[in-house]
Design a protein around this motif. Structure first.
Motif, short mmCIF file in Angstrom:
data_model
loop_
_atom_site.label_atom_id
_atom_site.label_comp_id
_atom_site.label_asym_id
_atom_site.label_seq_id
_atom_site.Cartn_x
_atom_site.Cartn_y
_atom_site.Cartn_z
N MET A 49 0.87 -1.16 0.00
CA MET A 49 0.00 0.00 0.00
C MET A 49 0.91 1.22 0.00
SD MET A 49 -2.73 1.27 2.86
CE MET A 49 -1.63 2.11 3.96
N ARG A 50 0.55 2.22 -0.78
CA ARG A 50 1.33 3.45 -0.81
C ARG A 50 0.48 4.58 -0.24
NH1 ARG A 50 2.55 0.19 -4.80
NH2 ARG A 50 4.71 -0.20 -5.30
N GLU A 56 5.41 13.19 0.09
CA GLU A 56 6.21 11.98 0.28
C GLU A 56 5.33 10.73 0.26
OE1 GLU A 56 9.02 10.04 3.72
OE2 GLU A 56 8.91 12.22 3.56
N TRP A 57 5.77 9.71 -0.49
CA TRP A 57 5.08 8.43 -0.54
C TRP A 57 5.72 7.47 0.45
CZ3 TRP A 57 0.66 7.29 -3.04
CH2 TRP A 57 0.23 8.18 -4.02
N MET A 58 4.89 6.81 1.25
CA MET A 58 5.38 5.85 2.23
C MET A 58 4.76 4.49 1.94
SD MET A 58 5.20 8.41 5.53
CE MET A 58 4.26 7.27 6.39
N PRO A 59 5.60 3.47 1.70
CA PRO A 59 5.06 2.13 1.45
C PRO A 59 4.82 1.36 2.75
CG PRO A 59 7.41 2.21 0.95
CD PRO A 59 7.01 3.58 1.42
N ILE A 60 3.73 0.61 2.77
CA ILE A 60 3.39 -0.26 3.89
C ILE A 60 2.96 -1.60 3.31
CG2 ILE A 60 1.86 -0.65 5.85
CD1 ILE A 60 1.57 2.39 6.09
N VAL A 61 3.55 -2.68 3.79
CA VAL A 61 3.19 -4.02 3.32
C VAL A 61 1.90 -4.45 4.02
CG1 VAL A 61 3.88 -6.44 3.23
CG2 VAL A 61 5.59 -4.66 2.92
N LEU A 62 0.92 -4.88 3.22
CA LEU A 62 -0.33 -5.41 3.76
C LEU A 62 -0.40 -6.90 3.41
CD1 LEU A 62 -2.92 -2.66 2.74
CD2 LEU A 62 -1.57 -2.83 4.83
N ILE A 69 -14.08 2.67 2.69
CA ILE A 69 -13.97 4.12 2.59
C ILE A 69 -15.37 4.72 2.63
CG2 ILE A 69 -13.87 4.01 0.06
CD1 ILE A 69 -12.07 6.70 2.01
N GLU A 70 -15.52 5.73 3.48
CA GLU A 70 -16.78 6.45 3.56
C GLU A 70 -16.52 7.78 4.24
OE1 GLU A 70 -21.44 5.62 4.62
OE2 GLU A 70 -19.94 4.33 5.53
N ASN A 71 -16.99 8.86 3.62
CA ASN A 71 -16.84 10.22 4.17
C ASN A 71 -15.38 10.54 4.52
OD1 ASN A 71 -19.63 10.66 4.00
ND2 ASN A 71 -19.95 9.69 5.99
N ASN A 72 -14.48 10.23 3.61
CA ASN A 72 -13.04 10.50 3.77
C ASN A 72 -12.43 9.77 4.97
OD1 ASN A 72 -12.79 12.11 1.48
ND2 ASN A 72 -13.51 13.90 2.60
N GLN A 73 -13.09 8.72 5.43
CA GLN A 73 -12.56 7.85 6.48
C GLN A 73 -12.23 6.51 5.83
OE1 GLN A 73 -12.31 8.60 9.86
NE2 GLN A 73 -13.06 10.66 9.49
N LEU A 74 -10.96 6.13 5.87
CA LEU A 74 -10.53 4.86 5.30
C LEU A 74 -10.11 3.95 6.45
CD1 LEU A 74 -9.78 3.05 2.89
CD2 LEU A 74 -7.56 4.19 2.85
N THR A 75 -10.84 2.86 6.61
CA THR A 75 -10.52 1.88 7.64
C THR A 75 -10.05 0.62 6.94
OG1 THR A 75 -12.23 2.78 9.08
CG2 THR A 75 -11.40 0.58 9.62
N ILE A 76 -8.87 0.16 7.33
CA ILE A 76 -8.26 -1.01 6.71
C ILE A 76 -8.03 -2.06 7.79
CG2 ILE A 76 -6.28 -1.86 5.42
CD1 ILE A 76 -5.92 1.06 4.40
N LEU A 77 -8.68 -3.20 7.64
CA LEU A 77 -8.49 -4.32 8.55
C LEU A 77 -7.63 -5.35 7.83
CD1 LEU A 77 -12.17 -4.70 9.80
CD2 LEU A 77 -10.31 -3.41 10.86
N VAL A 78 -6.48 -5.67 8.40
CA VAL A 78 -5.54 -6.56 7.72
C VAL A 78 -5.14 -7.73 8.60
CG1 VAL A 78 -4.59 -4.79 6.20
CG2 VAL A 78 -3.59 -5.12 8.45
N ASN A 79 -4.69 -8.79 7.94
CA ASN A 79 -4.16 -9.95 8.65
C ASN A 79 -2.80 -9.63 9.27
OD1 ASN A 79 -6.39 -11.49 7.82
ND2 ASN A 79 -5.39 -11.95 5.89
N GLY A 80 -2.08 -8.72 8.64
CA GLY A 80 -0.78 -8.29 9.11
C GLY A 80 -0.31 -7.12 8.29
N ALA A 81 0.59 -6.32 8.84
CA ALA A 81 1.12 -5.16 8.11
C ALA A 81 2.49 -4.83 8.66
CB ALA A 81 0.19 -3.97 8.27
#
Length: 134
Positions: A49-50, A56-62, A69-81
């Motif tokens: 994920m970038r 500045e771009w920051m990479p994160i492994v998902l 995504i709703e109303n400019n709120q992004l919630t990401i539920l992941v198995n690991g990051a």
């Protein structure tokens, strides 16, 4: 305007901050999210994920999960990051070589599936670490 982003793994909150743009590794390909995006729920794949904060771009492994995504709120539920800044590139490349060898040595379907998943994780880690060091 900014997006409020929360990345939540089973053991911790990985990220809780604002950003201007996100590129997610969805199960159907790369998915760009900007402010004002239409409501969306999507499955995430193993990948990088970038996050753009200022310029500045920051990479994160998902490691797979879901994003809403709703109303400019992004919630990401992941198995690991894992944030790219925490990844040792040399070790990540070594893990990729090991995972590739395990796939070559795999004999059962289960071993091949597990080895393929490990390769995908290792590739994502190498990709993120490379991007972070550039």
């Amino acid at each position: 305007m900014t997006l409020n982003i929360r990345i939540i793994a089973p053991d911790r909150t990985v990220w809780d901050a604002e950003a201007q743009e996100i590129i997610l590794p969805s199960s159907t390909g790369q998915l760009g999210i900007l402010t004002g995006h239409a409501p969306l729920l999507t499955a995430l794949d193993i990948g990088v994920m970038r996050v753009r904060v200022d310029k500045e771009w920051m990479p994160i492994v998902l490691l797979g999960g879901f994003a809403e995504i709703e109303n400019n709120q992004l919630t990401i539920l992941v198995n690991g990051a894992e944030e790219a800044s925490q990844i040792d590139l040399v070790e990540a490349e070594k893990n990729l070589d090991t995972a590739t060898q395990l796939l070559n040595d795999a004999s059962s379907s289960k071993e091949k599936i597990e080895a393929t998943q490990n390769i995908r994780k290792a590739r994502a880690r190498v990709q993120a670490a490379t991007a972070a060091s550039a």
